[in-house]
Design a protein around this motif. Structure first.
Motif, PDB file in Angstrom:
ATOM      1  N   PRO A 452       0.892  -1.303   0.046  1.00 31.06           N
ATOM      2  CA  PRO A 452      -0.062   0.087   0.395  1.00 31.06           C
ATOM      3  C   PRO A 452       1.142   1.338   0.188  1.00 31.06           C
ATOM      4  O   PRO A 452       2.162   1.931   0.806  1.00 31.06           O
ATOM      5  CB  PRO A 452      -0.975   0.326   1.142  1.00 31.06           C
ATOM      6  CG  PRO A 452      -0.200  -1.170   1.945  1.00 31.06           C
ATOM      7  CD  PRO A 452       0.726  -2.012   1.487  1.00 31.06           C
ATOM      8  N   PRO A 453       0.517   1.999  -0.460  1.00 30.62           N
ATOM      9  CA  PRO A 453       1.043   3.524  -0.156  1.00 30.62           C
ATOM     10  C   PRO A 453       1.105   3.854   0.754  1.00 30.62           C
ATOM     11  O   PRO A 453       0.024   3.526   1.273  1.00 30.62           O
ATOM     12  CB  PRO A 453       1.086   4.079  -1.774  1.00 30.62           C
ATOM     13  CG  PRO A 453      -0.999   3.649  -1.583  1.00 30.62           C
ATOM     14  CD  PRO A 453      -0.549   2.416  -1.302  1.00 30.62           C
ATOM     15  N   LEU A 454       1.650   5.453   0.697  1.00 32.89           N
ATOM     16  CA  LEU A 454       1.731   5.652   2.270  1.00 32.89           C
ATOM     17  C   LEU A 454       0.175   6.447   2.246  1.00 32.89           C
ATOM     18  O   LEU A 454      -0.010   6.834   3.454  1.00 32.89           O
ATOM     19  CB  LEU A 454       2.743   7.037   2.180  1.00 32.89           C
ATOM     20  CG  LEU A 454       3.360   7.562   3.992  1.00 32.89           C
ATOM     21  CD1 LEU A 454       3.313   7.047   4.342  1.00 32.89           C
ATOM     22  CD2 LEU A 454       4.460   8.195   3.687  1.00 32.89           C
ATOM     23  N   ALA A 455      -0.426   6.792   1.417  1.00 37.82           N
ATOM     24  CA  ALA A 455      -1.563   7.632   1.586  1.00 37.82           C
ATOM     25  C   ALA A 455      -2.650   6.963   2.119  1.00 37.82           C
ATOM     26  O   ALA A 455      -3.245   6.922   2.567  1.00 37.82           O
ATOM     27  CB  ALA A 455      -1.811   8.426  -0.054  1.00 37.82           C
ATOM     28  N   GLU A 456      -2.066   4.972   1.945  1.00 41.63           N
ATOM     29  CA  GLU A 456      -3.578   4.143   2.675  1.00 41.63           C
ATOM     30  C   GLU A 456      -3.331   3.838   3.824  1.00 41.63           C
ATOM     31  O   GLU A 456      -3.708   3.215   4.610  1.00 41.63           O
ATOM     32  CB  GLU A 456      -3.607   3.213   1.383  1.00 41.63           C
ATOM     33  CG  GLU A 456      -4.199   3.886   0.712  1.00 41.63           C
ATOM     34  CD  GLU A 456      -4.271   2.053  -0.386  1.00 41.63           C
ATOM     35  OE1 GLU A 456      -3.842   0.830   0.133  1.00 41.63           O
ATOM     36  OE2 GLU A 456      -4.587   2.035  -1.818  1.00 41.63           O
ATOM     37  N   ARG A 457      -2.079   4.741   4.578  1.00 44.39           N
ATOM     38  CA  ARG A 457      -1.549   4.251   5.731  1.00 44.39           C
ATOM     39  C   ARG A 457      -0.735   5.597   6.200  1.00 44.39           C
ATOM     40  O   ARG A 457       0.406   5.777   7.330  1.00 44.39           O
ATOM     41  CB  ARG A 457      -1.135   3.345   6.309  1.00 44.39           C
ATOM     42  CG  ARG A 457       0.877   3.267   4.567  1.00 44.39           C
ATOM     43  CD  ARG A 457       1.723   2.424   4.599  1.00 44.39           C
ATOM     44  NE  ARG A 457       2.360   1.859   6.193  1.00 44.39           N
ATOM     45  CZ  ARG A 457       3.498   1.629   6.215  1.00 44.39           C
ATOM     46  NH1 ARG A 457       4.210   1.198   4.600  1.00 44.39           N
ATOM     47  NH2 ARG A 457       4.356   1.717   7.242  1.00 44.39           N
ATOM     48  N   ARG A 458      -1.593   6.751   6.350  1.00 38.83           N
ATOM     49  CA  ARG A 458      -1.418   7.715   6.985  1.00 38.83           C
ATOM     50  C   ARG A 458      -1.510   7.600   8.708  1.00 38.83           C
ATOM     51  O   ARG A 458      -0.244   8.732   9.211  1.00 38.83           O
ATOM     52  CB  ARG A 458      -2.355   8.905   6.626  1.00 38.83           C
ATOM     53  CG  ARG A 458      -2.396   8.986   5.066  1.00 38.83           C
ATOM     54  CD  ARG A 458      -3.288  10.157   4.395  1.00 38.83           C
ATOM     55  NE  ARG A 458      -2.485  11.601   5.237  1.00 38.83           N
ATOM     56  CZ  ARG A 458      -1.243  12.382   4.752  1.00 38.83           C
ATOM     57  NH1 ARG A 458      -1.002  11.844   2.964  1.00 38.83           N
ATOM     58  NH2 ARG A 458      -0.896  13.306   5.037  1.00 38.83           N
ATOM     59  N   GLU A 459      -2.194   6.617   9.131  1.00 38.75           N
ATOM     60  CA  GLU A 459      -1.453   5.929  10.558  1.00 38.75           C
ATOM     61  C   GLU A 459      -0.159   5.707  11.160  1.00 38.75           C
ATOM     62  O   GLU A 459      -0.432   6.730  12.018  1.00 38.75           O
ATOM     63  CB  GLU A 459      -2.298   5.300  11.391  1.00 38.75           C
ATOM     64  CG  GLU A 459      -4.116   5.744  10.889  1.00 38.75           C
ATOM     65  CD  GLU A 459      -4.603   4.830   9.669  1.00 38.75           C
ATOM     66  OE1 GLU A 459      -5.301   4.461   9.583  1.00 38.75           O
ATOM     67  OE2 GLU A 459      -3.822   4.662   8.978  1.00 38.75           O
ATOM     68  N   ASP A 460       0.629   5.158  10.039  1.00 36.46           N
ATOM     69  CA  ASP A 460       2.085   5.814  10.809  1.00 36.46           C
ATOM     70  C   ASP A 460       3.094   6.752  10.021  1.00 36.46           C
ATOM     71  O   ASP A 460       4.340   6.323  10.502  1.00 36.46           O
ATOM     72  CB  ASP A 460       2.197   4.796   9.547  1.00 36.46           C
ATOM     73  CG  ASP A 460       1.672   2.873   9.708  1.00 36.46           C
ATOM     74  OD1 ASP A 460       1.063   2.571  10.681  1.00 36.46           O
ATOM     75  OD2 ASP A 460       1.607   1.805   8.408  1.00 36.46           O
ATOM     76  N   LEU A 461       2.016   7.648   9.757  1.00 39.94           N
ATOM     77  CA  LEU A 461       3.514   8.730   9.433  1.00 39.94           C
ATOM     78  C   LEU A 461       3.795   9.408  10.900  1.00 39.94           C
ATOM     79  O   LEU A 461       5.298   9.935  10.251  1.00 39.94           O
ATOM     80  CB  LEU A 461       2.027   9.931   9.034  1.00 39.94           C
ATOM     81  CG  LEU A 461       2.573  10.073   6.843  1.00 39.94           C
ATOM     82  CD1 LEU A 461       1.214  10.912   6.875  1.00 39.94           C
ATOM     83  CD2 LEU A 461       3.827  10.281   6.813  1.00 39.94           C
ATOM     84  N   PRO A 462       3.819   9.340  11.800  1.00 39.73           N
ATOM     85  CA  PRO A 462       4.734   9.683  12.896  1.00 39.73           C
ATOM     86  C   PRO A 462       5.552   8.917  13.136  1.00 39.73           C
ATOM     87  O   PRO A 462       6.334   9.732  14.337  1.00 39.73           O
ATOM     88  CB  PRO A 462       3.412  10.241  13.548  1.00 39.73           C
ATOM     89  CG  PRO A 462       1.820  10.114  13.519  1.00 39.73           C
ATOM     90  CD  PRO A 462       2.019   9.636  11.407  1.00 39.73           C
TER      91      PRO A 462
END
Length: 608
Positions: A452-462
């Protein structure tokens, strides 16, 4: 929020206003280490008097200068400065969003991902002590850290895992569906069945799980649903009470900064049964449903010998996942060899993959190809969609027959390896158009895994932001104390079309721009990211951050979410002050804050 900035010749160091008197100078024994020209070893002492900084010269060679006047004592107000040798010391006021850390590493002194835990002279011989004594020293060292950042937390887990003699030690949390979400992991990822059993034991309120394998569990308290788990304990091992005490102590120190899974979090995918995952060093363990589903899929296939095809956008971390597959497979003891199929023309790529024999080409010596180098391990074919069409039949034969023919060679060579391929292109579409061999596609696509791209896993950004900031600070010799809320808000709002690679590059550039000893601030970000809030009008609730764990705002929450959180913070602060008889330092320790952070929050919430 006020800060002290000391700069000279383009270098800069920043400090929080001192609560008690501090020494400053070029000696590392000073509280404020200023390695700048003209600064004496013990140049001056400093202490806050209200909103002014009082500086007293301690007999330095170059003294304290305001303009051209040398003074023995200086009271600095906001916006004012004094010279120490070639350095300039100034007192500045920060915007609240730039003054409060959203991601903090270690309070009191900045640390990086690979920095050692604090040690004392009495602890230098810890390796020679019995495990129980070493556990006590680890507890003492951890107690000296107010709020461990991601790098230090992993080091603490690694040392504790070694002391306990367990292959797995992890920080986990039960979500609203009572499923385990991994936060930090040392060692081997537990199977889905074991996670389900540990969840059941936790809900029963047990501190130990006597299953087929014995585990220790340490919940911080029932309402937070966060816990530490260690296991399986060695068979026939002794029942030392210090193991349980160490785990309970670390749970309090490491889990207090964590937050529960937000109520609006989407349901996490059910992990599939299968093998265990061995997480490579430096890999960020995401908690988003998309990443958890990806881990579950990989867990189900790593123990097989089937080829794996990773499909996903550029920059999503496909090579990291390939390394995870290799480290978790039966061939983990063999080599991992990666080759970028798009980086070389067909003539050179053939020799790169299959090797070359002597005199096969003019003035070219014999050399081993990547297939031979990966024998007994894993060969990762990156950007396989860019493989030249005329080379595809030879690769297909190598995969089918498990043997290679070097360029110029006459005798095939047998190889035993696993293939993991990756592409950011539409391979089925290329097959349909005749640009990619259908036989090769089906041979590579034993199991197709979508990344999945980062757009689909934004919870992981921090989590990525915290890890990359710590890692890049170490790489470039910077000491950063964290990431401000203003910077985090902009990083959360940016779309990251280049995925993890774009984020990593942005963080590295920002770390280079950041002042040594300071936090990573919005002003350090690139122009586009810095101005993203003005363009989108969005303002992620970065104030929800505590340590590196961030509650990502839910759509439509807006001001109601901020108001609710402010009310919860007021209640928590009031209760902590009541329990400690108004002692700010003790209340801050209960809340997992620095005394300065608590004072700022009280002022912001109208409690001062």
């Amino acid at each position: 929020m006020i800060r002290v900035v000391v700069s000279a010749g383009g270098a800069c160091r920043c400090f929080a206003p001192p609560e008690t008197e501090v020494r400053l100078g070029s000696s590392r024994e000073c509280d404020w280490h200023l390695p700048f020209p003209g600064v004496s070893r013990f140049h001056a002492r400093a202490v806050m008097e209200g909103e002014r900084l009082l500086l007293r010269d301690t007999g330095s060679k170059n003294g304290l200068f305001v303009g051209r006047e040398r003074r023995g004592e200086v009271r600095l107000g906001l916006g004012e400065s004094v010279s120490l040798g070639q350095a300039r010391l100034a007192l500045e006021r920060l915007d609240p969003a730039e003054g409060e850390l959203a991601i903090s590493f270690e309070a009191g002194r900045p640390v990086t991902s690979d920095e050692e835990l604090p040690t004392g002279t009495a602890e230098l011989a810890a390796e020679a002590l019995e495990p129980a004594a070493r556990a006590l020293l680890l507890a003492r060292r951890t107690a000296a850290i107010h709020s461990p950042g991601p790098g230090l937390r992993r080091r603490i887990l690694a040392e504790a895992g070694e002391l306990l003699g367990v292959p797995t030690l992890f920080v986990g949390q039960l979500d609203r569906w009572d499923e385990v979400v991994l936060r930090d992991l040392h060692g081997v990822l537990p199977t889905s069945e074991m996670l389900a059993k540990l969840s059941l034991e936790l809900r029963r309120g047990r501190g130990e799980a006597d299953l087929e394998e014995r585990w220790l569990l340490a919940p911080v308290h029932p309402g937070r649903r966060a816990f530490l788990a260690a296991g399986p304990l060695p068979a026939g091992g002794s029942e030392e009470i210090w193991k349980e005490m160490l785990l309970d102590f670390l749970a309090v120190r490491l889990l207090n900064p964590m937050e529960v899974v937000p109520e609006g979090t989407a349901e996490k995918a059910e992990p599939a049964a299968g093998g265990e995952l061995s997480i490579p060093a430096g890999m960020v363990i995401g908690t988003s449903p998309a990443f958890q589903a990806l881990l579950a899929e990989l867990r189900s296939i790593v123990s097989s010998q089937m080829s794996i095809l990773l499909l996903g956008e550029s920059g999503t971390g496909k090579e990291v996942l390939a390394r995870l597959v290799h480290a978790s497979s039966p061939k983990a003891d063999g080599p991992f060899v990666a080759v970028n199929c798009a980086a070389l023309p067909a003539e050179l790529l053939e020799a790169e993959l299959f090797g070359i024999v002597r005199r096969a080409a003019t003035e070219v010596d014999a050399r081993e190809g990547r297939f031979a180098q990966a024998n007994g391990g894993t060969l990762f074919l990156d950007e396989v969609g860019d493989l030249p069409l005329k080379l595809q039949p030879k690769l297909l034969r190598a995969l089918q027959e498990r043997e290679i023919l070097p360029v110029g060679g006459r005798h095939p060579v047998k190889v035993d390896l696993r293939i993991v391929a990756a592409s950011n292109r539409d391979l089925p579409g290329l097959v349909a158009s005749g640009a990619f061999s259908d036989g090769l596609f089906y041979r590579l696509a034993g199991v197709v895994v979508r990344v999945p791209p980062l757009a689909e896993r934004r919870e992981d950004l921090p989590l990525f932001i915290a890890e990359f900031t710590s890692r890049m600070a170490e790489r470039h010799g910077k000491h950063l104390c964290g990431v401000t809320r203003a910077a985090l808000a902009r990083l959360l709002a940016w779309p990251w079309k280049g995925n993890v690679r774009e984020l990593e590059n942005e963080i590295e550039a920002a770390v280079l721009r950041a002042a040594d000893g300071d936090a990573l601030r919005a002003e350090n970000l690139s122009e586009g990211v810095r101005k993203v809030l003005a363009v989108t009008g969005a303002e992620p609730a970065a104030s929800a951050v505590l340590d590196e764990e961030v509650a990502v705002p839910q759509p439509g929450a807006g001001g109601a979410l901020r108001d609710r959180r402010a009310a919860e913070e007021r209640a928590a602060i009031t209760e902590a002050l009541s329990r400690t008889g108004g002692n700010v330092r003790a209340a801050a320790a209960l809340l997992g804050l620095t005394p300065q952070g608590l004072r700022y929050k009280r002022k912001r919430l109208g409690l001062a």
